[in-house]
Write a protein that holds these residues in place. Structure first.
Motif: not given
Length: 265
Positions: A10-15, A18-21, A34-40, A42-49
């Motif tokens: 998922x690109x743009x997956x940080x919020x 994208x984060x919802x999907x 989770x792929x994004x330029x927003x590292x903080x 994006x990593x939070x969403x990836x850790x959550x899922x």
């Protein structure tokens, strides 16, 4: 399609959408990159899922290739590519036009889809098929006076999806676009008050996420599904424009690989 054991990028997956999907697919058993330029974020969403994060600037073809490569190394393949990264412009074509910002917007909103498809296709074919969904917009289906360049980006995504649909279906790859109206995401921050003052409803992100799941389950190649508040999502019915005819008056049809006339069809 059901999602248990599937691998999704998922690109743009940080919020936002994208984060919802990402959350929805993970809840249904998918493994998520989770792929994004927003590292903080994006990593939070990836850790959550319980997924993985990768820094990805979708304007860069190699960055897209690297994200797909990570999905294959980490989870053994790729089944779903959600090409969701997108930004608003904040300018028009008059005195406020910003050529540098224009190139950035085109790079994210259109190039990001083109490069994402190009990167994902080989991996999807290695799995025997899969699904690509691009986040377009109602601005790609109707005029968008508030942000004409954004509308042009999204109309291009719609045209790309419609053209790719019949071609890639032969390889078992279903390509769709989801075209939401205004949803509660960062992209509407600059004009949210304007659209609410006009009486336009702002959708909850979950309504858009539900449309993504419906498209993954029921979408057919080349369909562009609208998402509007208060009505069920479904494929947009495009009108048929006047087509070319031969000197003898036969209609020429565009197939996935060649031109044919009515007699040949």
């Amino acid at each position: 399609m059901e999602f248990d054991g599937k691998v999704a990028l998922i690109t743009g997956g940080a919020n936002g959408i994208g984060a919802g999907v990402a959350r929805a697919l993970a809840e249904l058993g998918a493994r998520v990159v989770v792929a994004d330029v927003d590292q903080e974020r994006g990593k939070a969403v990836a850790d959550e899922v319980d997924g993985v994060f990768t820094h990805c600037d979708v304007r860069d073809p190699e960055s897209n290739q690297a994200a797909v490569g990570l999905a294959e190394r980490q989870f053994g393949g790729l089944d779903i590519a959600v090409l969701n990264a997108g930004i608003a412009t904040g300018f028009g074509l008059g005195e406020d036009f910003d050529p540098e910002r224009y190139r950035t917007v085109m790079g994210v909103n259109l190039d990001g889809v083109v490069y994402g498809v190009n990167a994902a296709l080989p991996a999807l074919k290695r799995r025997g098929g899969g699904h690509i969904i691009a986040t377009a917009s109602m601005a790609g289906l109707v005029a968008m006076p508030l942000d004409p360049v954004y509308g042009a980006n999204k109309a291009a995504v719609v045209g790309l999806v419609r053209a790719l649909g019949p071609v890639l279906s032969a390889d078992g790859v279903t390509v769709n676009a989801v075209c939401p109206s205004f949803a509660e995401t960062a992209i509407i921050t600059g004009f949210k008050d304007t659209i609410q003052a006009a009486g336009m409803p702002v959708m909850d992100v979950r309504e858009v996420v539900d449309a993504f799941l419906a498209v993954l389950r029921r979408g057919k190649g080349g369909e562009c599904w609208f998402v509007q508040s208060g009505r069920p999502s479904e494929p947009f019915a495009f009108g048929t424009p006047p087509g070319p005819r031969t000197a003898d008056g036969e209609r020429v049809a565009v197939r996935s690989d060649r031109l044919t006339t009515d007699q040949e069809a």
